[in-house]
Design an enzyme around this catalytic site. Structure first.
Site, short mmCIF file in Angstrom:
data_model
loop_
_atom_site.label_atom_id
_atom_site.label_comp_id
_atom_site.label_asym_id
_atom_site.label_seq_id
_atom_site.Cartn_x
_atom_site.Cartn_y
_atom_site.Cartn_z
N ASN A 283 5.08 -8.46 2.42
CA ASN A 283 4.93 -9.85 2.84
C ASN A 283 5.58 -10.10 4.20
O ASN A 283 6.69 -9.65 4.46
CB ASN A 283 5.59 -10.77 1.82
CG ASN A 283 5.27 -10.37 0.41
OD1 ASN A 283 4.11 -10.34 0.03
ND2 ASN A 283 6.29 -10.02 -0.35
N GLU B 191 -0.63 -9.77 -3.21
CA GLU B 191 -1.64 -8.74 -3.03
C GLU B 191 -2.06 -8.20 -4.41
O GLU B 191 -1.19 -7.98 -5.24
CB GLU B 191 -1.12 -7.58 -2.17
CG GLU B 191 -2.21 -6.60 -1.82
CD GLU B 191 -1.74 -5.45 -0.91
OE1 GLU B 191 -0.56 -5.39 -0.56
OE2 GLU B 191 -2.59 -4.63 -0.58
N GLU C 17 -3.37 1.18 4.09
CA GLU C 17 -2.52 2.02 3.24
C GLU C 17 -2.53 3.49 3.65
O GLU C 17 -1.49 4.13 3.72
CB GLU C 17 -2.89 1.86 1.76
CG GLU C 17 -2.62 0.45 1.20
CD GLU C 17 -1.17 -0.01 1.32
OE1 GLU C 17 -0.28 0.81 1.62
OE2 GLU C 17 -0.92 -1.22 1.12
N HIS D 252 4.05 -1.53 7.88
CA HIS D 252 2.92 -2.43 7.64
C HIS D 252 2.94 -3.64 8.58
O HIS D 252 1.90 -4.26 8.78
CB HIS D 252 2.94 -2.95 6.20
CG HIS D 252 2.16 -2.12 5.21
ND1 HIS D 252 0.90 -1.62 5.48
CD2 HIS D 252 2.45 -1.74 3.94
CE1 HIS D 252 0.47 -0.96 4.40
NE2 HIS D 252 1.39 -1.02 3.46
N GLU E 152 6.95 -0.22 4.14
CA GLU E 152 6.70 -1.67 4.19
C GLU E 152 6.98 -2.22 5.59
O GLU E 152 6.29 -3.10 6.08
CB GLU E 152 7.52 -2.41 3.13
CG GLU E 152 7.37 -1.90 1.70
CD GLU E 152 5.93 -1.72 1.22
OE1 GLU E 152 5.02 -2.37 1.77
OE2 GLU E 152 5.72 -0.89 0.30
N GLY F 257 5.88 -0.54 -6.14
CA GLY F 257 7.14 -0.13 -5.54
C GLY F 257 7.71 -1.20 -4.64
O GLY F 257 8.89 -1.54 -4.73
N ALA F 258 6.87 -1.76 -3.77
CA ALA F 258 7.35 -2.77 -2.83
C ALA F 258 6.17 -3.43 -2.15
O ALA F 258 5.05 -2.92 -2.20
CB ALA F 258 8.24 -2.12 -1.78
N MET F 259 6.43 -4.58 -1.50
CA MET F 259 5.34 -5.35 -0.90
C MET F 259 5.75 -5.88 0.47
O MET F 259 6.84 -6.43 0.64
CB MET F 259 4.99 -6.50 -1.86
CG MET F 259 3.93 -7.43 -1.35
SD MET F 259 2.33 -6.58 -1.15
CE MET F 259 1.63 -7.54 0.17
N1 BES Z 1 0.85 -3.25 -0.28
C1 BES Z 1 1.45 -2.34 -1.18
C2 BES Z 1 1.96 -2.97 -2.43
C3 BES Z 1 0.93 -3.47 -3.41
C4 BES Z 1 -0.08 -2.67 -3.83
C5 BES Z 1 0.99 -4.70 -3.93
C6 BES Z 1 -1.00 -3.14 -4.74
C7 BES Z 1 0.06 -5.16 -4.81
C8 BES Z 1 -0.95 -4.37 -5.24
C9 BES Z 1 2.64 -1.63 -0.54
O1 BES Z 1 2.60 -1.55 0.84
C10 BES Z 1 2.61 -0.24 -1.05
O2 BES Z 1 1.74 0.48 -0.72
N2 BES Z 1 3.59 0.12 -1.86
C11 BES Z 1 3.67 1.41 -2.50
C12 BES Z 1 4.81 2.22 -1.98
C13 BES Z 1 4.47 2.97 -0.74
C14 BES Z 1 5.67 3.71 -0.23
C15 BES Z 1 3.32 3.91 -0.90
C16 BES Z 1 3.90 1.11 -3.96
O3 BES Z 1 4.25 -0.03 -4.28
O4 BES Z 1 3.73 2.02 -4.77
ZN ZN Z 2 1.41 -0.02 1.59
#
Ligand code: BES
Ligand code: ZN
Length: 883
Positions: A273, A129, A328, A309, A306, A269-271
C-alpha cells in the site's frame, strides 16, 4: 455453492472503464462491529469509452448501504439497484464531472476472510489487493482507475490512539466523547487496491533516510507494544532497500514518510500500500533469540520487495489483473537481485532455482498450469501463483540476460519514465525493453502466453578430425490445459567449455570472437551449434546460472558430474553437478529397493564429499548447499510415478551412509564452528552456523548416544534461534527418547511468542517419525491452534500437506481425508487461505492408482460441500479436469 454459477473472466474481454474517478474523499468512523464509511467520488465519463450507457455500475460486496446522492441530491430506491456484487445507479451525467456520495457500514469483527477492513487482535487494518476495496465501500474496483485519495479517520482515543492511512498527515484534532480524528492525503494517483488504513494501540520505531537528491524521508515501523524490541532489523532492511533501488535502478522514494505496520493476522506475506505497507509479523519481527538466520534474510527480502513496488507496481501499475506479473514478476526479480547483492549471489540463485524447480515446475506440469499472463480466471486471488511470481521473475531475468545489464537499465529507465502514473500491460514492458535495445522480442513474447516448462534434449558429438564439438539442442513442451500444441520459444543458454585437465577452454563459434563463456540463443525447434578448434573433447557446462526456466535432458556420467563439481567455474553449475550426482545415486538406490537388493552407497559420492570437505571455502553457506542432498519433493518431481516411501528410504540411506563414512570430518567441522559461535549476525557467522547445523543433521542420523547428547546440548545452550531450531528440528525428526521433553520445554519457553510457536507447529508437522500423523491431528485440538489465524493454519496444515510428503501421502488416505476436512472447516472462515491449502491434493495424477483415487475422493468431497467458496471451487474443480 455460495455463488451458484461462478463466472469466468477473460483477458480478451477487457474494455476501458466507462467512468473515471478524479478523486475520492473517504471518512471512517471506526468501530469493531459497525464502522461507518462515507465516500465522496468526483467522477466523469471516460472520454475513451465507447459505451452509450448512462448507468454507473460500482462494485461492492457485503456492504450495508445507508445513502446515495448525486451532486448533493439524495437518490430514492427507484433510482438505483443493489445486487450481491454491484450498485447500479441510473442515468448519471454524461458531459460533466459529477459527485457521487455514498454512506455505508461494515463489520470488521465478522470479517474472518481478512480482506477489506478487518480486526487483527485489537487492531483495525485493511487488505485491498486484489479486489478487497469493494468490501469497504462502493467503488470502481479495478486497477486502471487511478485517483487521488483524501482519508479522514475518526476513532476512540484509547482504543485507536494511532490512526494511519496513505500519504501525508495533513490535519488532526479532538472530538467529543473521547474521540479524535486524523486526515491523510496521498498526492499520488493510485488504484484503490493500494489504499490502506490502520488503527490501534501501536508503538513505533523511527528513523530517517536521506535520498540521493538530498531529501529527508521519515521512516516508521508500527507494532504492538510487546514487539517493539524486534523491529531493528526491519528498519535496517528498509534503509538498505532504499539505497539499493537508488544505486541499481536510479529510483528514489517519492513521499516524505514511509510507514510499515506489522499485523498478526494476514493472508499473505506483506502488502505494498502506498506509503503504508501492511506486513505479516513474520516478515518484520526479529530478535536473535526468536528468529533464525533465514528469517532475517526473508525479512530483508520481503521489505525490499514491498519497497521496490513503489516504482514497479505503484507509480506504474497493472492495467488489469491478467497483467499481475508485470508488477509481481518484475518485483520478485528485483528483490532476488537485492538479496543476492546483500548476501551471497551463488547461494541466492541456487535457492531460488531450487524453489522454482520443485514448486513452480510442479504447478506448470499439473492441472492448474497457466501462462505467467493467464487468459482467464474465476477468482483472481487464486492467480497469485508461483508461475506468475517465480516464473514471471525468470522471464524478466531472461530479458536482462538477452539485452545485458546496461541494456536492461536503459530499458527500465525508459519504462519508468514513459509510463509513470499509468496502468499498463506486460506487453508495454516488453516493447519498452525492445525499443531501448533495438532488439526483436516477437518470439520471446511467447513466454507470456504459453504455459508449461520447456524441455531441452541435448546431444553432443566430438569430431576428432575436424576438432569440432557439436551440440544439438531440441526443445519441446508438453501440452497444458487448453494449449495442446506449443510453439518454439526464444531461449537464452549461457554456456562454457572445460578442457580435460579442468581448465577453461576457448569457445570458437561461427564468427564470434573467441571467448571463455558464451550466450547462445535457441529459437528453432532444433538447432546445432558447432564449436571449433578443440584439440580434445570438452566437457560442456550448459545453462550456466540457470539462464532459462527449462528442464534439461542430457546424458552425464557420474564421473563427468564429479569433474564438473571440481572444475566448473560457474558456481551454479558446480552445485548443479553435486545435486545431479546425488540425485542419480538416490534413483539408483530406489531401483535397488524395488528389486529387493542390498543397498550400498556409490563410493564416488563419498569421495566427492571428501574432496569438498578438504578444500577451504570462503562462502560456508555455499559449502552447506554442496553438502546437502536433493529434497524429497525435488526427487518426486523427477519421477514418472511418485513413490514417497522409496524416495524417503533411499535418501535416508544415503544420509546415514555419508554420516557413517564421514563421521570424523562432520564432527570435526561441527566442533570447530560450534566453539566459535558468538551469536553475532553477519555473513561469516551465518555461514558457520549453517555448515555446523548441516554436520549436526548428518551426525544425528547415526542415532548414537553421543550424537543425541551433542544435539540436546546444543538445544539447551543455544545462543540464538538458528541453533535452537536446528537442534530441535533434528531431534523432532529422530528417535531421540527425549524428544517430547524437548518439544515441551520449547513450548513453555516460547508460548508468548506467536511466531516461535508457529515454528513449533511446523517442526512437528514436518517430522518423518511414524507417529507424525497422529501428532498433527492432536495438534489441531491444541489450545494454541486456531483456524482464524493464517500463520497457524500454514504452520500446521500447510506444512503437513506440502512439506511432509512421506506422511501426508500415507497409502491409506488418512492424510488426504484430514486435509479435506480442514479445508471444509476453513472454507467459510477464510476462502483465500482454504484455497491455498488445496494444493496438497492437486498433483494427484503423479501418484499410483490407489493414491490417485483417494486424492480424487478428497477433492470431490471438497467440491460437494454446500457453500463452497469460489476460491476453493476453482482450484478443486480445475484440478479434477481429466487430461
Ligand atoms: N502485492 C502482494 C501482496 C498480495 C498478494 C496481497 C495477493 C493480496 C493478494 C505483495 O507485493 C507480495 O507479492 N507479497 C508476497 C511476498 C513477496 C516477497 C513475494 C507475499 O505476500 O507472499
Ligand atoms: Zn509483490
Amino acid at each position: 455453492m455460495r455463488d451458484a454459477n461462478p463466472q469466468t473472466i477473460y483477458l480478451k474481454d477487457y474494455t476501458v472503464p466507462e467512468y473515471l474517478i478524479e478523486n475520492v474523499e473517504l471518512s471512517f468512523i471506526l468501530d469493531e462491529e459497525k464502522t461507518r464509511v462515507v465516500s465522496k467520488l468526483t467522477m466523469l465519463k471516460n472520454p475513451l469509452s465507447h459505451s452509450q450507457d448512462s448507468t454507473l455500475i460500482l462494485h461492492g460486496e457485503g456492504l450495508e448501504l445507508i445513502r446515495v446522492a448525486i451532486d448533493e441530491q439524495p437518490l430514492n430506491e427507484t433510482q438505483y439497484q443493489q445486487s450481491n456484487e454491484c450498485l447500479n445507479i441510473d442515468s448519471v451525467p454524461q458531459d460533466k464531472t459529477f459527485i457521487v456520495e455514498i454512506g455505508n457500514t461494515i463489520n470488521p469483527k465478522a470479517n474472518t476472510a481478512l480482506e477489506g477492513l478487518y480486526l487483527s487482535s485489537t487492531m483495525l487494518c485493511t487488505q485491498c489487493e486484489a479486489e478487497g476495496f469493494r468490501k469497504i465501500t462502493y467503488f470502481l474496483d479495478r486497477p486502471d482507475v487511478m485517483c487521488s485519495f483524501k482519508t479522514t479517520l475518526i476513532g476512540d482515543k484509547d482504543k485507536y490512539p494511532v490512526l494511519l492511512s496513505n500519504g501525508n498527515k495533513i490535519a488532526e484534532g479532538e472530538l467529543q466523547n473521547n474521540r479524535h480524528w486524523v486526515a491523510w492525503e496521498d498526492p499520488f494517483k493510485k488504484p484503490c487496491y493500494l489504499f490502506a488504513l490502520v488503527a490501534g494501540q501501536l508503538e513505533c520505531i523511527e528513523d530517517s533516510f536521506t535520498t540521493m537528491s538530498g531529501r529527508d524521508i521519515s521512516l516508521q515501523i508500527f507494532v504492538e507494544q510487546s514487539d517493539i524490541d524486534k523491529c531493528d532489523h526491519a528498519m535496517q532492511s528498509l534503509k538498505n532497500s532504499m539505497r539499493w533501488d537508488e544505486q541499481t535502478y536510479g529510483r528514489e522514494y517519492d513521499l516524505d514518510l514511509y510507514m510499515i505496520v506489522a499485523v498478526g493476522h494476514f493472508n499473505m506475506g506483506a502488502m505494498e500500500n502506498k506509503g503504508l505497507n501492511v506486513f505479516n509479523t513474520k516478515f518484520v519481527l526479529a530478535r536473535p533469540d526468536t528468529a533464525t538466520d533465514s528469517d532475517y534474510e526473508h525479512i530483508e527480502g520481503v521489505i525490499g520487495h514491498e519497497y521496490f513496488h513503489n516504482w514497479s507496481g505503484n507509480r506504474i501499475t497493472c492495467r488489469d489483473w491478467f497483467q499481475l506479473s508485470l508488477k509481481e514478476g518484475f518485483t520478485v526479480f528485483r528483490d532476488q537481485e537485492f538479496t543476492a547483492d546483500q548476501t551471497s549471489k551463488a547461494v541466492k540463485r541456487i535457492e531460488d532455482v531450487k524453489m522454482l524447480r520443485t514448486r513452480q515446475f510442479a504447478e506448470d506440469a499439473g492441472p492448474l498450469s497457466h501462462p505467467i499472463r493467464p487468459d482467464s480466471y474465476i477468482e483472481i486471488n487464486n492467480f497469485y501463483t508461483l508461475t506468475v511470481y517465480e516464473k514471471g521473475a525468470e522471464v524478466v531475468r531472461m530479458i536482462q540476460t538477452l539485452v545485458g545489464k546496461t541494456g536492461f537499465r536503459k530499458g527500465s529507465d525508459l519504462y519508468f519514465q514513459r509510463y509513470d502514473g499509468q496502468a499498463v500491460t506486460c506487453d508495454d514492458f516488453v516493447s519498452t525493453m525492445e525499443e531501448a535495445n533495438d532488439i526483436d522480442f516477437e518470439q520471446f513474447r511467447r513466454w507470456y502466453s504459453q504455459a508449461g516448462t520447456p524441455v531441452l534434449e541435448i546431444e553432443q558429438e566430438y569430431n576428432q578430425q575436424l576438432k569440432t564439438h557439436s551440440i544439438t539442442i531440441r526443445q519441446s513442451c508438453a501440452p497444458t490445459p487448453r494449449q495442446p500444441a506449443k510453439q518454439p520459444l526464444h531461449i537464452p543458454i549461457q554456456l562454457g567449455l572445460l578442457a580435460a585437465d579442468g581448465s577453461v577452454a576457448d569457445i570458437c563459434l561461427d564468427d564470434h570472437a573467441p571467448c571463455k563463456e558464451i550466450l547462445i540463443e535457441l529459437k528453432e525447434q532444433q538447432q546445432t551449434f558447432v564449436f571449433e578448434k578443440l584439440e580434445e573433447r570438452p566437457v560442456v557446462s550448459l545453462l550456466r546460472g540457470f539462464s532459462a526456466p527449462v528442464n534439461v535432458k542430457m546424458q552425464q556420467s557420474l564421473e563427468e558430474l564429479a569433474f564438473l563439481l571440481s572444475h566448473d567455474t560457474d558456481t551454479f553449475n558446480r552445485w548443479e553437478a553435486a545435486h545431479k550426482m546425488s540425485s542419480q545415486i538416490i534413483f539408483g538406490l530406489m531401483d535397488d529397493i524395488k528389486q529387493g537388493k542390498d543397498l550400498e552407497l556409490n563410493p564416488l559420492l563419498v569421495q566427492s564429499y571428501q574432496t569438498i570437505l578438504q578444500q577451504s571455502w570462503d562462502d560456508l553457506s555455499y559449502l552447506s548447499l554442496l553438502l546437502s542432498l536433493p529434497a524429497e519433493n525435488y526427487l518426486a518431481g523427477q519421477m514418472e510415478v511418485i513413490d514417497v516411501d522409496a524416495i524417503h528410504k533411499a535418501r535416508v540411506f544415503v544420509e546415514q551412509s555419508l554420516a557413517e563414512q564421514l563421521q570424523n570430518q562432520f564432527l570435526e567441522l561441527y566442533q570447530r564452528y560450534h566453539k566459535e559461535e558468538s551469536g553475532q549476525f553477519d555473513a561469516g557467522t551465518i555461514g558457520r552456523r549453517r555448515i555446523k547445523n548441516i554436520c549436526l543433521g548428518y551426525l544425528v542420523k547415526l542415532e548414537s548416544t553421543e550424537s543425541y547428547q551433542i544435539v540436546e546440548e546444543q538445544f539447551k545452550t543455544a545462543k540464538n534461534m538458528t541453533d535452537q531450531m536446528a537442534a530441535l528440528a533434528v531431534i523432532t525428526d529422530s528417535a531421540n527418547p527425549n524428544k517430547l521433553m524437548c518439544l515441551d520445554s520449547f513450548y513453555q519457553q516460547w508460548k508468548d511468542e506467536a511466531l516461535v510457536i508457529d515454528k513449533w507447529f511446523t517442526l512437528q508437522a514436518c517430522s518423518s517419525s511414524d507417529d507424525s500423523f497422529n501428532t498433527v491431528q492432536d495438534l489441531t485440538q491444541h489450545p494454541a491452534f486456531e483456524l482464524t489465524n493464517p500463520n497457524r493454519v500454514r504452520s500446521l496444515i500447510g506444512a503437513f500437506s506440502q512439506a511432509n510428503q512421506l506422511h501426508f501421502h500415507a497409502a491409506n488416505g488418512q492424510g488426504y481425508n484430514f486435509l479435506a476436512n480442514q479445508i471444509i472447516a476453513l472454507n467459510l472462515i477464510n476462502p483465500q487461505v482454504a484455497s491455498r491449502m488445496v494444493s496438497g491434493l492437486t498433483q494427484w495424477k503423479r501418484f499410483d492408482e490407489n493414491r490417485q483415487s483417494l486424492m480424487k475422493k478428497a477433492l470431490e468431497k471438497i467440491i460437494n460441500t454446500p457453500d463452497i467458496s469460489k476460491d476453493v471451487y476453482e482450484i478443486a474443480s480445475k484440478s479434477l479436469v481429466p487430461g
